[in-house]
Design a protein around this motif. Structure first.
Motif, PDB file in Angstrom:
ATOM      1  N   ALA A 128      10.275  57.194 -68.781  1.00  0.00           N
ATOM      2  CA  ALA A 128      11.130  57.159 -67.599  1.00  0.00           C
ATOM      3  C   ALA A 128      12.504  56.631 -68.002  1.00  0.00           C
ATOM      4  O   ALA A 128      12.615  55.752 -68.853  1.00  0.00           O
ATOM      5  CB  ALA A 128      10.500  56.273 -66.533  1.00  0.00           C
ATOM      6  N   ILE A 129      13.522  57.174 -67.314  1.00  0.00           N
ATOM      7  CA  ILE A 129      14.899  56.752 -67.603  1.00  0.00           C
ATOM      8  C   ILE A 129      15.799  57.150 -66.451  1.00  0.00           C
ATOM      9  O   ILE A 129      15.584  58.173 -65.779  1.00  0.00           O
ATOM     10  CB  ILE A 129      15.420  57.381 -68.921  1.00  0.00           C
ATOM     11  N   ALA A 130      16.784  56.298 -66.125  1.00  0.00           N
ATOM     12  CA  ALA A 130      17.812  56.630 -65.129  1.00  0.00           C
ATOM     13  C   ALA A 130      18.968  57.323 -65.868  1.00  0.00           C
ATOM     14  O   ALA A 130      19.620  56.703 -66.718  1.00  0.00           O
ATOM     15  CB  ALA A 130      18.294  55.365 -64.428  1.00  0.00           C
ATOM     16  N   VAL A 131      19.174  58.578 -65.543  1.00  0.00           N
ATOM     17  CA  VAL A 131      20.163  59.374 -66.287  1.00  0.00           C
ATOM     18  C   VAL A 131      20.766  60.416 -65.349  1.00  0.00           C
ATOM     19  O   VAL A 131      20.169  60.753 -64.321  1.00  0.00           O
ATOM     20  CB  VAL A 131      19.503  60.056 -67.501  1.00  0.00           C
ATOM     21  N   PHE A 138      11.811  63.393 -60.062  1.00  0.00           N
ATOM     22  CA  PHE A 138      13.183  62.930 -59.855  1.00  0.00           C
ATOM     23  C   PHE A 138      13.206  61.982 -58.654  1.00  0.00           C
ATOM     24  O   PHE A 138      12.742  62.344 -57.546  1.00  0.00           O
ATOM     25  CB  PHE A 138      14.119  64.117 -59.599  1.00  0.00           C
ATOM     26  N   TYR A 139      13.724  60.746 -58.857  1.00  0.00           N
ATOM     27  CA  TYR A 139      13.797  59.722 -57.817  1.00  0.00           C
ATOM     28  C   TYR A 139      15.258  59.361 -57.580  1.00  0.00           C
ATOM     29  O   TYR A 139      16.038  59.232 -58.532  1.00  0.00           O
ATOM     30  CB  TYR A 139      13.054  58.444 -58.228  1.00  0.00           C
ATOM     31  N   ASP A 140      15.600  59.158 -56.300  1.00  0.00           N
ATOM     32  CA  ASP A 140      16.887  58.556 -55.949  1.00  0.00           C
ATOM     33  C   ASP A 140      16.771  57.067 -56.207  1.00  0.00           C
ATOM     34  O   ASP A 140      15.863  56.397 -55.687  1.00  0.00           O
ATOM     35  CB  ASP A 140      17.207  58.829 -54.480  1.00  0.00           C
ATOM     36  N   VAL A 141      17.674  56.516 -57.018  1.00  0.00           N
ATOM     37  CA  VAL A 141      17.578  55.105 -57.406  1.00  0.00           C
ATOM     38  C   VAL A 141      17.628  54.202 -56.194  1.00  0.00           C
ATOM     39  O   VAL A 141      16.880  53.223 -56.078  1.00  0.00           O
ATOM     40  CB  VAL A 141      18.711  54.761 -58.398  1.00  0.00           C
ATOM     41  N   GLY A 142      18.497  54.488 -55.223  1.00  0.00           N
ATOM     42  CA  GLY A 142      18.585  53.645 -54.021  1.00  0.00           C
ATOM     43  C   GLY A 142      17.284  53.650 -53.232  1.00  0.00           C
ATOM     44  O   GLY A 142      16.809  52.608 -52.787  1.00  0.00           O
ATOM     45  N   GLU A 143      16.741  54.834 -53.033  1.00  0.00           N
ATOM     46  CA  GLU A 143      15.466  54.910 -52.312  1.00  0.00           C
ATOM     47  C   GLU A 143      14.333  54.230 -53.085  1.00  0.00           C
ATOM     48  O   GLU A 143      13.421  53.636 -52.504  1.00  0.00           O
ATOM     49  CB  GLU A 143      15.102  56.370 -52.036  1.00  0.00           C
ATOM     50  N   LEU A 144      14.415  54.338 -54.415  1.00  0.00           N
ATOM     51  CA  LEU A 144      13.384  53.676 -55.234  1.00  0.00           C
ATOM     52  C   LEU A 144      13.413  52.173 -55.016  1.00  0.00           C
ATOM     53  O   LEU A 144      12.370  51.514 -54.898  1.00  0.00           O
ATOM     54  CB  LEU A 144      13.604  54.030 -56.700  1.00  0.00           C
ATOM     55  N   LEU A 145      14.636  51.607 -54.925  1.00  0.00           N
ATOM     56  CA  LEU A 145      14.762  50.167 -54.696  1.00  0.00           C
ATOM     57  C   LEU A 145      14.211  49.784 -53.322  1.00  0.00           C
ATOM     58  O   LEU A 145      13.583  48.741 -53.142  1.00  0.00           O
ATOM     59  CB  LEU A 145      16.212  49.734 -54.835  1.00  0.00           C
ATOM     60  N   GLU A 146      14.460  50.633 -52.315  1.00  0.00           N
ATOM     61  CA  GLU A 146      13.940  50.357 -50.976  1.00  0.00           C
ATOM     62  C   GLU A 146      12.410  50.384 -50.949  1.00  0.00           C
ATOM     63  O   GLU A 146      11.760  49.616 -50.241  1.00  0.00           O
ATOM     64  CB  GLU A 146      14.506  51.376 -49.991  1.00  0.00           C
ATOM     65  N   ARG A 147      11.832  51.277 -51.716  1.00  0.00           N
ATOM     66  CA  ARG A 147      10.357  51.371 -51.741  1.00  0.00           C
ATOM     67  C   ARG A 147       9.706  50.153 -52.378  1.00  0.00           C
ATOM     68  O   ARG A 147       8.525  49.903 -52.187  1.00  0.00           O
ATOM     69  CB  ARG A 147       9.909  52.637 -52.462  1.00  0.00           C
ATOM     70  N   ARG A 148      10.482  49.419 -53.201  1.00  0.00           N
ATOM     71  CA  ARG A 148       9.917  48.219 -53.836  1.00  0.00           C
ATOM     72  C   ARG A 148       9.675  47.100 -52.829  1.00  0.00           C
ATOM     73  O   ARG A 148       8.874  46.215 -53.053  1.00  0.00           O
ATOM     74  CB  ARG A 148      10.849  47.723 -54.947  1.00  0.00           C
ATOM     75  N   ILE A 149      10.480  47.130 -51.736  1.00  0.00           N
ATOM     76  CA  ILE A 149      10.349  46.052 -50.746  1.00  0.00           C
ATOM     77  C   ILE A 149       9.325  46.499 -49.692  1.00  0.00           C
ATOM     78  O   ILE A 149       9.586  47.394 -48.890  1.00  0.00           O
ATOM     79  CB  ILE A 149      11.711  45.767 -50.094  1.00  0.00           C
ATOM     80  N   ARG A 150       8.179  45.896 -49.719  1.00  0.00           N
ATOM     81  CA  ARG A 150       7.101  46.280 -48.802  1.00  0.00           C
ATOM     82  C   ARG A 150       7.102  45.380 -47.585  1.00  0.00           C
ATOM     83  O   ARG A 150       7.605  44.260 -47.612  1.00  0.00           O
ATOM     84  CB  ARG A 150       5.732  46.202 -49.494  1.00  0.00           C
ATOM     85  N   THR A 151       6.517  45.828 -46.526  1.00  0.00           N
ATOM     86  CA  THR A 151       6.439  45.035 -45.296  1.00  0.00           C
ATOM     87  C   THR A 151       5.564  43.813 -45.515  1.00  0.00           C
ATOM     88  O   THR A 151       4.598  43.830 -46.297  1.00  0.00           O
ATOM     89  CB  THR A 151       5.848  45.884 -44.164  1.00  0.00           C
ATOM     90  N   THR A 152       5.931  42.766 -44.801  1.00  0.00           N
ATOM     91  CA  THR A 152       5.150  41.512 -44.898  1.00  0.00           C
ATOM     92  C   THR A 152       4.102  41.394 -43.806  1.00  0.00           C
ATOM     93  O   THR A 152       3.445  40.375 -43.682  1.00  0.00           O
ATOM     94  CB  THR A 152       6.078  40.301 -44.839  1.00  0.00           C
ATOM     95  N   GLY A 153       3.939  42.395 -42.954  1.00  0.00           N
ATOM     96  CA  GLY A 153       2.930  42.341 -41.902  1.00  0.00           C
ATOM     97  C   GLY A 153       1.521  42.510 -42.458  1.00  0.00           C
ATOM     98  O   GLY A 153       1.311  42.732 -43.652  1.00  0.00           O
ATOM     99  N   ILE A 154       0.556  42.402 -41.570  1.00  0.00           N
ATOM    100  CA  ILE A 154      -0.853  42.533 -41.972  1.00  0.00           C
ATOM    101  C   ILE A 154      -1.220  44.008 -41.982  1.00  0.00           C
ATOM    102  O   ILE A 154      -1.017  44.722 -40.990  1.00  0.00           O
ATOM    103  CB  ILE A 154      -1.766  41.766 -41.004  1.00  0.00           C
ATOM    104  N   ALA A 155      -1.779  44.427 -43.075  1.00  0.00           N
ATOM    105  CA  ALA A 155      -2.151  45.824 -43.212  1.00  0.00           C
ATOM    106  C   ALA A 155      -3.342  46.151 -42.307  1.00  0.00           C
ATOM    107  O   ALA A 155      -4.203  45.302 -42.044  1.00  0.00           O
ATOM    108  CB  ALA A 155      -2.501  46.134 -44.662  1.00  0.00           C
ATOM    109  N   PRO A 156      -3.446  47.392 -41.810  1.00  0.00           N
ATOM    110  CA  PRO A 156      -4.580  47.784 -40.947  1.00  0.00           C
ATOM    111  C   PRO A 156      -5.929  47.566 -41.614  1.00  0.00           C
ATOM    112  O   PRO A 156      -6.881  47.116 -40.977  1.00  0.00           O
ATOM    113  CB  PRO A 156      -4.305  49.259 -40.661  1.00  0.00           C
ATOM    114  N   LEU A 157      -6.015  47.920 -42.887  1.00  0.00           N
ATOM    115  CA  LEU A 157      -7.289  47.725 -43.582  1.00  0.00           C
ATOM    116  C   LEU A 157      -7.656  46.255 -43.662  1.00  0.00           C
ATOM    117  O   LEU A 157      -8.835  45.878 -43.557  1.00  0.00           O
ATOM    118  CB  LEU A 157      -7.220  48.332 -44.986  1.00  0.00           C
ATOM    119  N   THR A 158      -6.601  45.428 -43.852  1.00  0.00           N
ATOM    120  CA  THR A 158      -6.866  43.985 -43.863  1.00  0.00           C
ATOM    121  C   THR A 158      -7.431  43.522 -42.533  1.00  0.00           C
ATOM    122  O   THR A 158      -8.368  42.708 -42.472  1.00  0.00           O
ATOM    123  CB  THR A 158      -5.575  43.220 -44.187  1.00  0.00           C
ATOM    124  N   LEU A 159      -6.830  44.043 -41.452  1.00  0.00           N
ATOM    125  CA  LEU A 159      -7.349  43.700 -40.128  1.00  0.00           C
ATOM    126  C   LEU A 159      -8.790  44.156 -39.950  1.00  0.00           C
ATOM    127  O   LEU A 159      -9.629  43.432 -39.403  1.00  0.00           O
ATOM    128  CB  LEU A 159      -6.464  44.327 -39.050  1.00  0.00           C
TER     129      LEU A 159
END
Length: 484
Positions: free
Chosen positions: A115-118, A155-176
């Protein structure tokens, strides 16, 4: 004691609750943990390679397969690479473009994930609309071939890739869901424990109540037994009292008759002697003789009653000692002139010189009592026989038969004793209604026999009765004429 099934169900429910709680915690940690680019594109690339291979195996073309993968991953573009060239892509501009970046080329040649950003090697359009120009930086990932499918270039958009790294802090449905299942099982386990505790408490209360009831039942049983025994004793005492009253009443009637008859004879005879001076000498002698006979009879009955009362209150007063049987027979014969002693027979010769341990006077009274009883009940002849063994099998025995004994049998020719009356003949005041006497003769004879450490055996039939007195023998001398 807890049952095996209760322990098993409670343990399983508690264990499953713990396991589900741990899985829910781990899942929540996973969904809330920030991830890096590698986590995203490596997972996307691996899953994408398998998906494309599966799509192609299901009959899709390579072009259709890469389009389905792009929609599945929701990224900028997906391309299939073969021999360093793009052979199919979601952006038509990429088809035929060679892998110019050394990193991606190395990964394709070595079949490794790279993988590489190019900058983009060409313009990229999505659904005919140009989204990226040549040279725009995109994050490009190379995935080697999997399951016979082509190598992939993502092919990934770098900005969108960064947004995907930040996950929600709520309780997941499966966890519930997992947490709810864990709470449900924990509630089941808690209810089982509470139910078990209540059951144990109730069981102990029931056990105490049962023990109390059992104790009360035992006490009632013992009380009933005691009351039944008391009732039985009361009934027995009542029966004894009624029997005593009956005997007393009969005794009073008997005494009234038995004493009045000889007493009236004596009084009448005395009045005749007193008032009638013309009586001949023979008549006077007859009257006097009858008076003497009735007086002696009256004296005998009174003496018998006094003897019974004295013996019952103070017992017998005599000393047991050795007495020769021939001497004893002489005293017995002298005590009752109507009794005949049978001196014949070999058995008599054997025992005539024997010595017995007894009291001669008491034995004489005993035999005299049996003799009087025989004459009072209709016998004409009474004989005394001596033997070393019982002549007839006894039908009734009073006292303990000695192991080594001499037997004196009073044998009469009377009508015998009724079988139904036989068990009562030795009881106090018992006698046949037609017979004379006080009903104390055999009762007194039994007491004397037992006091002499002997017994009385009875055998009766229609031809007569045999009353046998068994006395403990000390020694038997040689018979007459036998050599030493």
């Amino acid at each position: 004691r807890p049952s095996v099934w209760w322990l098993l169900v409670t343990t399983v429910a508690a264990a499953l609750a713990v396991v589900l709680a741990l899985v829910a915690l781990q899942h929540q940690r996973e969904v809330t943990r920030p991830v890096g680019e590698g986590d995203l594109f490596v997972n996307d690339a691996r899953e994408g390679a398998h998906s494309v291979a599966r799509f192609i195996a299901d009959g899709d073309s390579v072009e259709s397969a890469v389009k389905r993968l792009r929609n599945q991953l929701n990224i900028e573009a997906v391309a299939a690479v073969s021999d360093g060239l793009v052979v199919a892509a979601t952006a038509p501009e990429l088809v035929g473009v060679a892998l110019s970046n050394p990193v991606l080329s190395f990964g394709h040649e070595s079949q490794r994930v790279t993988a590489i950003a190019v900058g983009s090697p060409t313009q990229i359009s999505i659904d005919g609309v140009a989204e990226w120009e040549t040279g725009d930086v995109l994050y490009q990932v190379h995935q080697p071939s999997v399951d016979g499918g082509p190598s992939l270039l993502l092919f990934y958009d770098v900005g969108e890739l960064l947004e995907r790294r930040i996950r929600t802090t709520g309780i997941a449905p499966l966890t519930l869901q997992l947490t709810a299942a864990a709470l449900g099982l924990a509630l089941v386990a808690a209810m089982l424990l509470i139910g078990r505790a209540r059951t144990v408490r109730r069981y102990r209360e029931l056990a105490r109540e049962s023990e109390m009831l059992h104790r009360h039942a035992t006490e009632l049983t013992l009380t009933n037994v005691a009351l039944e025994e008391a009732r039985t004793q009361a009934e027995h005492a009542l029966a004894m009292a009624e029997e005593t009253n009956r005997i007393r009443a009969e005794f009073v009637l008997m005494i009234n008759h038995e004493l009045r008859t000889p007493l009236a004879s004596v009084v009448t005879g005395a009045e005749l002697l007193q008032m009638d001076a013309d009586l001949s000498e023979d008549d006077r002698k007859t009257i006097v003789s009858d008076m003497v006979t009735d007086g002696n009879r009256l004296y005998g009955m009174i003496a018998q009653m006094l003897a019974v009362a004295r013996i019952e209150n103070r017992g017998f007063e005599f000393d047991l000692g050795p007495v020769r049987l021939d001497v004893l027979c002489d005293q017995v014969e002298a005590a009752h002139p109507r009794l005949r002693v049978d001196h014949s027979g070999a058995s008599h010769e054997v025992v005539e010189s024997a010595s017995v341990r007894t009291d001669a006077q008491t034995v004489a009274q005993l035999v005299a009592s049996l003799t009087d009883n025989a004459f009072n009940h209709g016998a004409s002849n009474v004989v005394l026989e001596c033997s070393a063994e019982l002549t007839d099998p006894p039908m009734l025995v009073k006292g303990s038969l000695p192991d080594n004994a001499i037997y004196l049998s009073v044998v009469d020719d009377g009508p015998g004793i009724d079988e139904a009356f036989l068990p009562r003949i030795f009881e106090k005041f018992e006698k046949k209604s037609f017979s004379s006497g006080t009903g104390l003769g055999l009762y007194l004879a039994q007491m004397m026999a037992e006091a002499l450490e002997g017994a009385i055996a009875v055998h009766t039939s229609a031809s007569g009765t045999r009353m046998t007195v068994a006395l403990p023998v000390i020694a038997v001398a040689n018979p007459v004429g036998a050599s030493a």
